[in-house]
Structures are given as C-alpha cells and as structure tokens.
Design an enzyme around this catalytic site. Structure first.
Site, PDB file in Angstrom:
ATOM      1  CG  ASP A 116      14.013  28.274  -0.694  1.00 15.74           C
ATOM      2  OD1 ASP A 116      14.186  28.106  -1.909  1.00 15.74           O
ATOM      3  OD2 ASP A 116      12.952  27.995  -0.097  1.00 15.74           O
TER       4      ASP A 116
ATOM      5  CE1 TYR B 100       7.200  28.647   1.559  1.00 13.70           C
ATOM      6  CE2 TYR B 100       9.439  29.432   1.838  1.00 13.70           C
ATOM      7  CZ  TYR B 100       8.548  28.456   1.428  1.00 13.70           C
ATOM      8  OH  TYR B 100       9.041  27.288   0.908  1.00 13.70           O
TER       9      TYR B 100
ATOM     10  CE  LYS C  11      10.660  27.669  -2.895  1.00 15.05           C
ATOM     11  NZ  LYS C  11      10.709  28.178  -1.520  1.00 15.05           N
TER      12      LYS C  11
ATOM     13  CG  HIS D 272       5.651  27.328  -4.040  1.00 16.11           C
ATOM     14  ND1 HIS D 272       5.687  28.334  -3.120  1.00 16.11           N
ATOM     15  CD2 HIS D 272       6.065  26.227  -3.373  1.00 16.11           C
ATOM     16  CE1 HIS D 272       6.103  27.876  -1.960  1.00 16.11           C
ATOM     17  NE2 HIS D 272       6.326  26.589  -2.079  1.00 16.11           N
TER      18      HIS D 272
END
Ligand SMILES: NC(=O)c1ccc[n+]([C@@H]2O[C@H](COP(=O)([O-])OP(=O)(O)OC[C@H]3O[C@@H](n4cnc5c(N)ncnc54)[C@H](OP(=O)(O)O)[C@@H]3O)[C@@H](O)[C@H]2O)c1
Length: 282
Positions: free
Chosen positions: A48, A53, A78, A111
């Site tokens: 994931d 990120y 996401k 997200h």
C-alpha cells in the site's frame, strides 16, 4: 497456507491478499526499497502506497526487482486528497503509473473526501469528478479496481448515488478501540472491503495492558493480536514496519481470538492520541 496468500474477493471479482504492507512515512530511497523488498521476500504480496507518500518510485523499484510475477502482486496507490478535478485526477493517475514504473495498478483510491487542509469539508462535486477519472482509468485497464479512503457515510452515499461503479474498497483508520462501526458497517453492507489503516494505531496500541495480556495468553506479540483482530472482523489490515523482525512477525497470524477477547479489544480506550480523527463518525 500463509495468511499472506489468502485473499478477500472484491465486488468486481478481483482478489486481494488479506494483509497489505503499509509504507506511509517511509521516504523515497534505499531504505524504503529495502523494506518493501524484505516484505516481498518474506511472502507479502500486497503493498500500500500513495502519491502523497512520495515513495511510489521506491515501491515500484522493489516490486520490479523482486522477480515475482506481476500477477501475483497487488499494488495500491492513492489520488492525493487535494486533486478534485477530472483532468487533474487523470494526470495524477498517469504520474503514479510512471513513478511506480508499472503498466497498471491493482487498486487506486481517492485518498480522502476533503483536501487535507479542510478535513471537515467534503467536496462532493470534486469527488464525483475524481471518481469519473478513476472509472475511466479502470475501463482503460490502468487500474484493476477502484476505491476510496477516509470516506464517511454521506461521502460513500454520494458516490453510490452518482457514480457508475460501486467502490471496491474503503480504506479507513481502524484499530482495536477505534473501529468506526457506522462507516465500517455501511461500507461492508454495500459490498466494499474495508481496509484498516494504522492497525497498530501507528504504534500507540502496543503498550496497552489488555492487548498485552491477550498476546501473552497466545504466546504472540500485541502487534500480532491487533492485526489478527482486523482479519477476524473481515477487515484487511495494512501494518507498516521497517524492522525485519516486525515485518516478519506481522505475518505470523496463525491463531484465533475468542469472542470474549474480541469484545475486550473492541472496548479498548482510543490509543492514538497523536492523530486528529477527523469527523469520522459522520
Ligand atoms: N489512507 C490513509 O489516509 C492512511 C493514513 C495512514 C496510514 N495509511 C496506511 O496504513 C499503513 C499503516 O499505518 P501506520 O503507518 O500509521 O502504522 P501502523 O501499522 O499502525 O504502525 C506502525 C508502527 O508500528 C511499529 N511496528 C510495526 N510492527 C511492529 C511489531 N510487530 N512490534 C512492534 N512494533 C511494530 C512500526 O515500527 P517500525 O517501522 O520501526 O518497524 C511503526 O512504528 C500506512 O503505512 C499506510 O500504508 C493510510
């Protein structure tokens, strides 16, 4: 069979490994690539990540270097929470694919229903625009399944009422003592797999006395109890770990919790004091 190769089946027939490897707060670079590579070598098949990120490059490099057949792996990313236009979402999906260096993603999630700066103000129209871009990318074969994250009941209802595809997944904050029962039941009743993010409360759960007592009784660690708890609620945990010992231990879940233990874990006080829980019971 290891829990890592057991699967749930999404509402479009795609199978998803029951435990995913979380990568939030793992920076782009060698450390993250090594952690993902270690997880894959230990048998994880589900990773994931998220555009936000900033580590899709490292995740993709680890996936591509693993030597594991692409069809055996499940990669989630996401759409950043602030991207709420159709064109913006289409462009960002392309960026995620490019950063990952993959031809397709297995799952792509919106997200959050609100931009991070305004966590109590869902952008219903923007979510529909983003959703239509995800639907289009799914139809084009760029994404095998599409879903949402941090969506409460009215946010889910918006997509159900106006979208063409029912989300396959809602990924929400979920751990012993904080299980968002209203949002969880609604998602599951409408055919979505609920994924538990921060299943260890980002570490906050691990010193709780009750979970330590239950872990002791089973000869396992509190982290293993917390992850097993999710599975027993038909919720898919995404534990994040960087140390090899943690990555390995988090996949050893070959024990069962009793109904009394589940009740005690559900009743734990909230152990994640650091995080705003948004308006998660809407
Ligand atoms: N959709 C969203 O908005 C959202 C938000 C947050 C998170 N997520 C996803 O959910 C994933 C997990 O959430 P999270 O990162 O908050 O953390 P978490 O999995 O709840 O907890 C991670 C922390 O627990 C430690 N840990 C892991 N296994 C352990 C073990 N066996 N024994 C003791 N300590 C252990 C880790 O340490 P080490 O790293 O030192 O091993 C790390 O400090 C994220 O990585 C991300 O993929 C999604």
């Amino acid at each position: 069979m290891s829990i890592l190769t057991e699967t749930f089946t999404l509402n479009n027939g795609v199978t998803i490994p029951k435990v995913g490897f979380g990568t939030w707060q793992m920076p782009e670079g060698a450390e993250t690539q090594e952690a993902v590579a270690k997880a894959l070598s230990l048998g994880y098949r589900h990773v994931d990540t998220a555009h936000a990120y900033g580590n899709e490059g490292s995740v993709g490099r680890a996936v591509r270097a693993s030597g594991i057949d692409r069809e055996e792996l499940f990669v989630t990313s996401k759409l950043p929470a602030q991207v709420k236009t159709r064109d913006g979402a289409t462009k960002t999906i392309e960026e995620s694919l490019r950063s990952l260096g993959l031809d397709y993603m297995d799952l792509y999630l919106i997200h959050a229903p609100w931009p991070w700066a305004t966590p109590d103000q869902s952008d219903d129209e923007g979510n529909l625009q983003a959703w239509s871009a995800l639907e289009e990318a799914h139809a084009a074969g760029q994404i095998r399944a599409i879903g949402i994250s941090n969506f409460a009941v009215p946010d889910m209802q918006n997509i159900l009422d106006h979208g063409d595809i029912i989300p396959a997944v809602n990924q929400i904050l979920y751990y012993c003592g904080f299980t968002q029962p209203i949002n969880t039941s609604f998602a599951q009743d409408h055919g979505m797999v609920v994924e538990a993010y921060s299943p260890l409360a980002t570490g906050g759960l691990l010193t709780d006395r009750t979970i330590n007592e239950i872990a002791h009784a089973h000869g396992v660690t509190p982290a293993q109890v917390a992850i097993r708890f999710c599975i027993e609620q038909y919720v898919l945990p995404l534990p994040k770990a960087t140390s090899e010992a943690h990555i390995s231990a988090n996949a050893q879940l070959d024990f069962s919790l009793s109904p009394e233990e589940i009740s005690a874990l559900e009743a734990l006080p909230d152990s994640n004091f650091a995080r705003s829980h948004f308006d998660s019971q809407r």
